[in-house]
Write a protein that holds these residues in place. Sequence first.
Motif, PDB file in Angstrom:
ATOM      1  N   HIS A  40       0.828  -1.221   0.000  1.00  0.00           N
ATOM      2  CA  HIS A  40       0.000   0.000   0.000  1.00  0.00           C
ATOM      3  C   HIS A  40       0.857   1.264   0.000  1.00  0.00           C
ATOM      4  O   HIS A  40       0.409   2.312   0.453  1.00  0.00           O
ATOM      5  CB  HIS A  40      -0.935  -0.029   1.209  1.00  0.00           C
ATOM      6  CG  HIS A  40      -1.784  -1.251   1.273  1.00  0.00           C
ATOM      7  ND1 HIS A  40      -2.753  -1.529   0.331  1.00  0.00           N
ATOM      8  CD2 HIS A  40      -1.792  -2.299   2.132  1.00  0.00           C
ATOM      9  CE1 HIS A  40      -3.316  -2.692   0.627  1.00  0.00           C
ATOM     10  NE2 HIS A  40      -2.750  -3.183   1.712  1.00  0.00           N
ATOM     11  N   ASP A  98      -0.708   4.639  -1.512  1.00  0.00           N
ATOM     12  CA  ASP A  98      -1.793   5.192  -0.692  1.00  0.00           C
ATOM     13  C   ASP A  98      -1.255   5.758   0.615  1.00  0.00           C
ATOM     14  O   ASP A  98      -1.654   6.832   1.056  1.00  0.00           O
ATOM     15  CB  ASP A  98      -2.824   4.096  -0.350  1.00  0.00           C
ATOM     16  CG  ASP A  98      -3.866   3.946  -1.454  1.00  0.00           C
ATOM     17  OD1 ASP A  98      -3.748   4.641  -2.485  1.00  0.00           O
ATOM     18  OD2 ASP A  98      -4.795   3.133  -1.265  1.00  0.00           O
ATOM     19  N   LEU A 145      -6.984  -3.798   6.494  1.00  0.00           N
ATOM     20  CA  LEU A 145      -6.008  -4.414   5.597  1.00  0.00           C
ATOM     21  C   LEU A 145      -4.841  -4.972   6.401  1.00  0.00           C
ATOM     22  O   LEU A 145      -4.122  -5.856   5.956  1.00  0.00           O
ATOM     23  CB  LEU A 145      -5.480  -3.363   4.608  1.00  0.00           C
ATOM     24  CG  LEU A 145      -6.516  -2.807   3.635  1.00  0.00           C
ATOM     25  CD1 LEU A 145      -6.022  -1.516   3.001  1.00  0.00           C
ATOM     26  CD2 LEU A 145      -6.828  -3.844   2.558  1.00  0.00           C
ATOM     27  N   TYR A 146      -4.639  -4.401   7.591  1.00  0.00           N
ATOM     28  CA  TYR A 146      -3.534  -4.808   8.461  1.00  0.00           C
ATOM     29  C   TYR A 146      -3.849  -4.290   9.857  1.00  0.00           C
ATOM     30  O   TYR A 146      -4.425  -3.218  10.014  1.00  0.00           O
ATOM     31  CB  TYR A 146      -2.216  -4.192   7.982  1.00  0.00           C
ATOM     32  CG  TYR A 146      -1.075  -4.335   8.993  1.00  0.00           C
ATOM     33  CD1 TYR A 146      -0.243  -5.450   8.964  1.00  0.00           C
ATOM     34  CD2 TYR A 146      -0.878  -3.367   9.977  1.00  0.00           C
ATOM     35  CE1 TYR A 146       0.775  -5.585   9.893  1.00  0.00           C
ATOM     36  CE2 TYR A 146       0.141  -3.503  10.911  1.00  0.00           C
ATOM     37  CZ  TYR A 146       0.961  -4.613  10.871  1.00  0.00           C
ATOM     38  OH  TYR A 146       1.957  -4.754  11.793  1.00  0.00           O
ATOM     39  N   ILE A 189      -3.980  -0.490   9.205  1.00  0.00           N
ATOM     40  CA  ILE A 189      -4.201   0.092   7.888  1.00  0.00           C
ATOM     41  C   ILE A 189      -5.657  -0.182   7.530  1.00  0.00           C
ATOM     42  O   ILE A 189      -6.075  -1.333   7.468  1.00  0.00           O
ATOM     43  CB  ILE A 189      -3.255  -0.509   6.822  1.00  0.00           C
ATOM     44  CG1 ILE A 189      -1.785  -0.273   7.215  1.00  0.00           C
ATOM     45  CG2 ILE A 189      -3.544   0.113   5.457  1.00  0.00           C
ATOM     46  CD1 ILE A 189      -0.782  -0.954   6.277  1.00  0.00           C
ATOM     47  N   LYS A 243      -9.050  -0.052   5.150  1.00  0.00           N
ATOM     48  CA  LYS A 243      -9.508  -0.043   3.768  1.00  0.00           C
ATOM     49  C   LYS A 243     -10.725   0.869   3.742  1.00  0.00           C
ATOM     50  O   LYS A 243     -11.799   0.484   4.198  1.00  0.00           O
ATOM     51  CB  LYS A 243      -9.882  -1.472   3.346  1.00  0.00           C
ATOM     52  CG  LYS A 243     -10.406  -1.591   1.935  1.00  0.00           C
ATOM     53  CD  LYS A 243     -10.660  -3.066   1.633  1.00  0.00           C
ATOM     54  CE  LYS A 243     -11.107  -3.239   0.199  1.00  0.00           C
ATOM     55  NZ  LYS A 243     -11.153  -4.670  -0.155  1.00  0.00           N
ATOM     56  N   ARG A 279      -9.276   3.423  -0.633  1.00  0.00           N
ATOM     57  CA  ARG A 279      -7.873   3.747  -0.422  1.00  0.00           C
ATOM     58  C   ARG A 279      -7.434   3.214   0.933  1.00  0.00           C
ATOM     59  O   ARG A 279      -8.247   3.065   1.851  1.00  0.00           O
ATOM     60  CB  ARG A 279      -7.583   5.244  -0.537  1.00  0.00           C
ATOM     61  CG  ARG A 279      -8.036   6.079   0.634  1.00  0.00           C
ATOM     62  CD  ARG A 279      -7.271   7.422   0.714  1.00  0.00           C
ATOM     63  NE  ARG A 279      -5.905   7.235   1.191  1.00  0.00           N
ATOM     64  CZ  ARG A 279      -5.050   8.235   1.418  1.00  0.00           C
ATOM     65  NH1 ARG A 279      -5.417   9.476   1.183  1.00  0.00           N
ATOM     66  NH2 ARG A 279      -3.838   7.996   1.872  1.00  0.00           N
ATOM     67  N   ALA A 280      -6.138   2.951   1.055  1.00  0.00           N
ATOM     68  CA  ALA A 280      -5.566   2.521   2.333  1.00  0.00           C
ATOM     69  C   ALA A 280      -5.234   3.750   3.166  1.00  0.00           C
ATOM     70  O   ALA A 280      -4.734   4.744   2.638  1.00  0.00           O
ATOM     71  CB  ALA A 280      -4.313   1.692   2.085  1.00  0.00           C
ATOM     72  N   ARG A 333      -3.583   4.818   7.113  1.00  0.00           N
ATOM     73  CA  ARG A 333      -3.018   4.420   8.407  1.00  0.00           C
ATOM     74  C   ARG A 333      -3.888   4.973   9.531  1.00  0.00           C
ATOM     75  O   ARG A 333      -4.225   6.153   9.541  1.00  0.00           O
ATOM     76  CB  ARG A 333      -1.600   4.983   8.545  1.00  0.00           C
ATOM     77  CG  ARG A 333      -0.530   4.097   7.948  1.00  0.00           C
ATOM     78  CD  ARG A 333      -0.010   3.040   8.939  1.00  0.00           C
ATOM     79  NE  ARG A 333       0.606   3.665  10.099  1.00  0.00           N
ATOM     80  CZ  ARG A 333       0.106   3.641  11.316  1.00  0.00           C
ATOM     81  NH1 ARG A 333      -1.021   3.007  11.597  1.00  0.00           N
ATOM     82  NH2 ARG A 333       0.748   4.243  12.296  1.00  0.00           N
TER      83      ARG A 333
END
Length: 390
Positions: free
Chosen positions: A156, A159, A235-236, A267, A269, A309-310, A312
Motif C-alpha cells: 500500500h 496510498d 487491511l492490516y 491500515i 480499507k 484507499r488505504a 493508516r
Amino acid sequence: QMNEVEVEAFSTPSYACQRRTTLDNHNAVLTDALSLLAENAELSDEDGRGVAFRRAAAVLKSLPEPVTGLTQLRGLPCLGGHSLRVIKDVLENGASSEAEATKQSERFKALKVLTGIFGVGVKTAERWIRDGIVGLQQLQLSERPLNRAQRAGLRHYEDLNRPVTRAEAAAVAAVVEEAVAAVLPGARTTLIGGFRRGKLTGHDVDFLMTHPEEGREAGLMPKVVSWLDSQGFLLYQKTTRNSYLEAKDGPARPPSNMDRFERCYSIFKLPEEARRGGEEARRGAEEAEPCSGAAAASQVKGEGPKPWRAVRVDLVVSPISQFAFALLGWTGSKLFERELRRWAGHEKAMSLSSHALYDNKQSRYLRASSEEEIFAHLGLEYVPPSERNA
Ligand code: TTP
Ligand code: MN
Ligand code: MN
Ligand code: MN
C-alpha cells in the motif's frame, strides 16, 4: 546609518509549551529548511542534532511575522550557531545550500523512500542501503524477507504516502465510532494527533477510546478490532497489549517516550463512497462491496480504478482515570510533547507521561481530569490543541 529603519527584535519564551504555535507559519521557507535538516539528522542516528533543529524551527514557527534580518533574532532562545547559519543563508540567498544539498543526496533520498514504507525503520533502511538497495523496485527484486507490517507497507506504499484529508479522517472517525458503539455502548472516541490540532492533512488518523466508568474499557480494543475486521475495514492490524500495570519503572516514567496503553497500529480499507464523509460513511460500511462506477484516485495495475484507499489509523485505549494525560500525550505535536516533559522535569521537578504526573518534591501523583488541570499543575498557561503546532 542615519535613516536605517529600526526593526524590532522578536522575543519568545524558551520552552515550546510556553508558546502558542498555530498553523499560521510566517516563516515557512526557514522552517522547511530547518525541518529538512532535522529529518536528515534523525535519519542519520543524530537525534541530538535533530532536536536542536526542531527547536530552532519551532521558535520561528511561533513568531508573529516573517523574519527579515538576523538582528531581529538576537536574544531568541534555541537558535544555535548551525541553525543561525542556515537562517542567514536563506535570508541572503533565498535557500539553504545545506538543505538543498541534503535533499539531492542519494543517501537521504534512499532513506526517505525506504523509511516511507510502513514497518521500515532507520536501522533496516540503512542495512538495505549498505547492500545496495536504494529503491522500491530493487527491494522487491532482492527478495529480502519482509515481515507482515513491511509487506503491507510495500503493498500500500502509494496510498500510505498520500496525505490523508480531513474528509477522509472524518470518514474513518464515523467508522470507528460505529465500531465502538456496536461493541461497547457508552464508550467514547476522541480524535487525537494532528487532526485534533486542526491540521488539514495527516500521515494517519489517531483515536483515543475510553469509557466513563473505570474498568469498563478493559477488552475494548480486541472487540473493536474484530468488529472492524469482520466488516472488511482492516487491511492490516497489530495490537499491543496494555503493559502499564506490569511496568516496574514507575508509571510516570516509562523507559522511552512510548507509553504502555493498549494500542493498535492499523491500515484501514476506506471505501471510496465513505471518503465523501459524514452520513455517507455509514452507508459505505454497510455496502463494503467494491461498487461499480465509483471514481478512484489511484489505479491498481490493469484492474481499473480502485474503489477504496488505504489509510493508516492508530487506536489507543485508556482508562478514564488516565484519560486527560493520554489526551494531552497523544495530541502532539511531538516537539510540544517533548517540551512539556522537559519543562516538567527541569523546571518543576515533576515527571509527566501519557499516564500520569508525578511530583518528585511532594512524592505523590497529581490527579487531573482535564488537560487544563494538567497545565495548571505544571504552572503553565493553558494552550489549546490548535496552538500546539510547534
Ligand atoms: P503521529 O500520528 O505520529 O503524529 P501527528 O498526528 O502529530 O502528525 P501526522 O499528521 O504526521 O500523523 O503522533 C500523534 C501523537 O501521538 C504525537 O504527538 C506523538 C504521540 N505519541 C505517539 O505517537 N506514540 C506514543 O507512544 C505516545 C505516548 C505519543
Ligand atoms: Mn498571523
Ligand atoms: Mn497522526
Ligand atoms: Mn499516529
